[in-house]
Design an enzyme around this catalytic site. Structure first.
Site, PDB file in Angstrom:
ATOM      1  N   TYR A 102       0.852  -1.189   0.000  1.00 18.72           N
ATOM      2  CA  TYR A 102       0.000   0.000   0.000  1.00 18.72           C
ATOM      3  C   TYR A 102       0.886   1.237   0.000  1.00 18.72           C
ATOM      4  O   TYR A 102       1.866   1.309   0.743  1.00 18.72           O
ATOM      5  CB  TYR A 102      -0.883   0.006   1.259  1.00 18.72           C
ATOM      6  CG  TYR A 102      -1.753   1.242   1.375  1.00 18.72           C
ATOM      7  CD1 TYR A 102      -3.072   1.235   0.925  1.00 18.72           C
ATOM      8  CD2 TYR A 102      -1.237   2.423   1.919  1.00 18.72           C
ATOM      9  CE1 TYR A 102      -3.851   2.373   1.004  1.00 18.72           C
ATOM     10  CE2 TYR A 102      -2.019   3.565   1.998  1.00 18.72           C
ATOM     11  CZ  TYR A 102      -3.325   3.536   1.546  1.00 18.72           C
ATOM     12  OH  TYR A 102      -4.094   4.669   1.614  1.00 18.72           O
ATOM     13  N   GLU A 190      -3.603   7.372  -4.204  1.00 21.46           N
ATOM     14  CA  GLU A 190      -3.423   6.086  -3.523  1.00 21.46           C
ATOM     15  C   GLU A 190      -3.196   4.938  -4.499  1.00 21.46           C
ATOM     16  O   GLU A 190      -3.890   4.836  -5.508  1.00 21.46           O
ATOM     17  CB  GLU A 190      -4.691   5.807  -2.691  1.00 21.46           C
ATOM     18  CG  GLU A 190      -4.647   4.499  -1.926  1.00 21.46           C
ATOM     19  CD  GLU A 190      -5.993   4.182  -1.264  1.00 21.46           C
ATOM     20  OE1 GLU A 190      -6.161   4.519  -0.088  1.00 21.46           O
ATOM     21  OE2 GLU A 190      -6.862   3.611  -1.945  1.00 21.46           O
TER      22      GLU A 190
END
Ligand code: GDP
Ligand code: MN
Length: 379
Positions: A102, A190
């Site tokens: 992530y 993101e």
């Protein structure tokens, strides 16, 4: 403002962040021809909706031949994910995933800086990781005067990888994502997941970006990417007419002059056990054209069971408002009950004008609100 994965991936490409080739498709036939076009053995068919959690909802499926692409695309197009209907899918080259990471940039308002968030446990369960094993989420505030020079990028990358080959790739991705985040006035950029492939490559297989609405005016390339929901379209058109309007999910439509009174009206509705359908400040004047436009706006919301008009006549005189309302409602056809509370200059005259008309006249705000809540609960 949110954008779709395919749009965010196009921005990633422009900034040199590695993504796989993809094609956007609006039908099963288009998906099949995209599959042939890509010329890959295995592809992923991905729902394009403005929400996350598509994988868990069944909106992301692997396919290895034309029949599979066709059947998977047919399953995904038309399905509903968190209230969003899927109208388009992305067909993209599949990746051999070894592990999922992530990485994102967001705004840290307390520290007044951008925040880099990374985790070696990326993927669809990142929220659980954040709650159950928060030590696996790394956060770094970025000093806006320093940014992310090479040494910092490598330092960040070393918290995630040990092999220099991946560290170098990660450092570059961090720098490029930061530049994109900064230059486009994003509030979020993101990658979840950023994956390591069997070949040792780091690739963004998902992409999510949101932008600061107040900065959109200076991004001619980002603004057109907006895909407004029905509610947002209504809010934009209200703004163009000079109203300040926010759609909510209750049943009592509110038309109020002045933002403070509008807030107080919503509070009182809640206090008496009802729920407002909107916030609407029509501003100072009582001009019938404005009232007609405002009523059309309220009645376009099918949830509205009753309308509460709450007017304080300061400079605006209540008898003018009453005449404005009477004239406006000659042109509006609706069975929806309308409660009017007028107070201030010439309020008696105003109320007298509305007696024995289609309006339900209340003297105080409390009385008007009670009436509205009661009507809404009965209908
Ligand atoms: P989200 O659920 O909306 O966040 O959609 P993502 O694009 O992040 O995909 C969800 C999950 O699907 C990923 O975490 C991967 O595990 C899986 N996935 C997506 N693309 C691929 C792919 O090309 N190959 C493989 N094997 N899995 C994929
Ligand atoms: Mn994702």
């Amino acid at each position: 403002m949110k954008i779709h994965e395919y749009q965010a991936k196009d921005l990633f490409s422009t900034y040199g962040i590695p993504v796989k080739k993809h094609r956007l498709c609006f039908s099963v036939a288009e998906a099949v021809s995209a599959y042939k076009d890509l010329g890959e053995q295995q592809v992923v068919v991905k729902a394009q909706v403005l929400t996350g959690g598509r994988g868990k909802a069944g909106g992301i499926k692997l396919a290895s031949n034309e029949e599979e692409v066709s059947s998977k695309a047919a399953q995904i197009i038309g399905m509903t994910i968190k209230e969003y209907q899927v109208e388009k899918v992305l067909v993209t080259e599949a990746v051999n995933i070894v592990s999922e990471y992530y990485v994102s940039f967001a705004i840290d308002r307390n520290k007044k800086s951008a925040l880099l968030i990374m985790s070696p446990e990326g993927g669809v369960d990142i929220e659980t990781v954040a709650v159950e094993t928060p030590d696996k989420i790394f956060r770094f505030n970025i000093d806006p005067m320093i940014g992310i020079p090479d040494f910092l990028a490598r330092q960040f990358a070393f918290t995630m990888f040990t092999s220099i080959e991946q560290v170098n790739q990660m450092a570059t991705i961090i720098q490029k994502l930061y530049r994109l985040f900064l230059e486009k006035d994003a509030s979020l950029a993101e990658i979840n997941p950023l994956v390591q492939t069997a070949e040792g490559q780091l690739i963004a297989i998902d992409a999510k970006m949101t932008f600061d609405d107040n900065a959109l005016f200076r991004h001619d390339d980002i603004r057109p990417l907006a895909e407004l929901t029905a509610e947002e379209k209504t809010e934009v058109s209200a703004k163009e007419k000079g109203f300040s309007y926010v759609s909510l999910d209750g049943e009592i439509g509110c038309m109020v002059n002045g933002a403070g009174l509008a807030m107080a009206t919503m509070d009182m509705i809640k206090l008496y056990g009802g729920s407002p359908a909107n916030f609407l400040d029509i501003g100072g004047s009582s001009n019938p054209v404005k009232v007609i436009e405002a009523m059309k706006l309220l009645l376009s919301d099918k949830r509205v069971k009753v309308v509460l008009i709450n007017i304080f006549g300061g400079i605006t005189r209540c008898d003018d408002v009453a005449n404005g309302l009477l004239e406006a409602f000659r042109q509006i056809e609706t069975q929806t009950p309308v409660i009017v509370r007028l107070t201030g200059t010439n309020e008696k005259e105003g109320r007298a004008l509305l007696q024995n008309t289609r309006f339900l006249v209340a003297q105080t705000m409390s009385e008007a609100t009670h009436m509205a809540v009661e009507i809404a609960s009965k209908s």
